[in-house]
Design an enzyme around this catalytic site. Structure first.
Site, short mmCIF file in Angstrom:
data_model
loop_
_atom_site.label_atom_id
_atom_site.label_comp_id
_atom_site.label_asym_id
_atom_site.label_seq_id
_atom_site.Cartn_x
_atom_site.Cartn_y
_atom_site.Cartn_z
N TYR A 61 69.67 12.53 16.86
CA TYR A 61 68.91 13.76 17.01
C TYR A 61 69.11 14.66 15.78
O TYR A 61 69.75 15.71 15.86
CB TYR A 61 69.34 14.49 18.28
N LYS A 71 67.42 23.00 13.97
CA LYS A 71 67.47 24.05 14.99
C LYS A 71 68.61 25.02 14.70
O LYS A 71 68.48 26.23 14.83
CB LYS A 71 67.64 23.44 16.38
#
Length: 255
Positions: free
Chosen positions: A157, A163
């Site tokens: 991920y 993020k």
């Protein structure tokens, strides 16, 4: 209590043709906001964007669907200009769009890295830059959609690193735009059963052990976004609120 607190307000939600973005746009429309719906591709994505616009219009809202790739600065400028020209302004910028491969770091190709940074970091900055003059005029709000991958390990991920970077941008812009009257905050969503999760679970064997109580509904995320767009959140600046039913509080590892 006012059931349409956003009447007369205009929201641009990136990546709003499906998933969490769709839920956010629908929630804002139900609370009175007009919509600028963005999507990246023709075909099913465009069809879903138009369906969302039809739903908003059925509620008595104005809505326009615009297509573009947020990693391309010219596309972003055009999308914002088209939306503002059609609806007359901009009050809320919701940074929801994301795109990344599910791969471990050592297997990321150069094109993967370009996409990772181009969409999930540069694309969001382009959106902020293009929307800034309009948000300054309206004293509006920016809300960024993050995920738990920004702060806890998730296999394959790499999006989590982008993020995390954007959560820092949220903090910095929260202070930098204070004098402009623009509120900037983020929502870190827990485990939501979106299309992306269906792919992620192929790399995460422990997902089958997660109690159902820890899964978050799309509308639960949308409600927090709506709160951050409302005057009720006026004392919150530069923060990223975790919405995960408390899973991260328990350091749950699925074992």
């Amino acid at each position: 209590m006012d059931k349409q607190p956003f009447a007369g307000k205009i929201a641009l939600v990136t990546g709003s043709s499906r998933g969490i973005g769709h839920a956010i746009a629908a929630t804002l429309a139900r609370q009175g906001a007009d919509l600028i719906v963005t999507h990246r591709r023709p075909g099913k994505s465009a069809e879903k964007a138009e369906n969302l616009c039809h739903m908003a219009r059925d509620l008595g809202r104005r809505a326009i669907a615009v297509r573009g790739d947020i990693s391309i600065k010219a596309d972003v400028k055009r999308m914002v200009e088209e939306g503002v020209a059609a609806l007359g302004g901009l009050d809320f910028l919701i940074l929801n769009a994301a795109l990344a491969p599910f791969k471990p770091v050592e297997k990321l190709l150069e094109r993967d890295l370009n996409q990772l940074v181009g969409v999930n970091y540069l694309g969001n900055i382009f959106c902020i830059q293009a929307a800034l003059p309009h948000l300054e005029e309206s004293h509006g709000s920016i809300v960024f959609l993050s995920s738990l991958g920004s702060r806890v390990y998730s296999p394959s991920y790499p999006l989590g690193s982008m993020k995390a970077a954007m959560e820092v941008v949220v903090r910095d812009c929260g202070e930098q735009f204070r004098a402009k009257g623009i509120a900037v905050n983020g929502v870190c969503a827990g485990i939501v059963k979106t299309d992306s999760f269906k792919v992620l679970r192929q790399f995460w064997e422990k997902d089958q052990q997660i109690p159902e109580a820890f899964f978050v509904q799309e509308d639960e995320v949308a409600d927090v976004v709506a709160f951050l767009c409302s005057p009720a959140s006026r004392a919150i600046r530069g923060q990223t609120i975790v919405v995960d039913h408390g899973m991260s509080n328990l350091s749950y590892q699925g074992g």
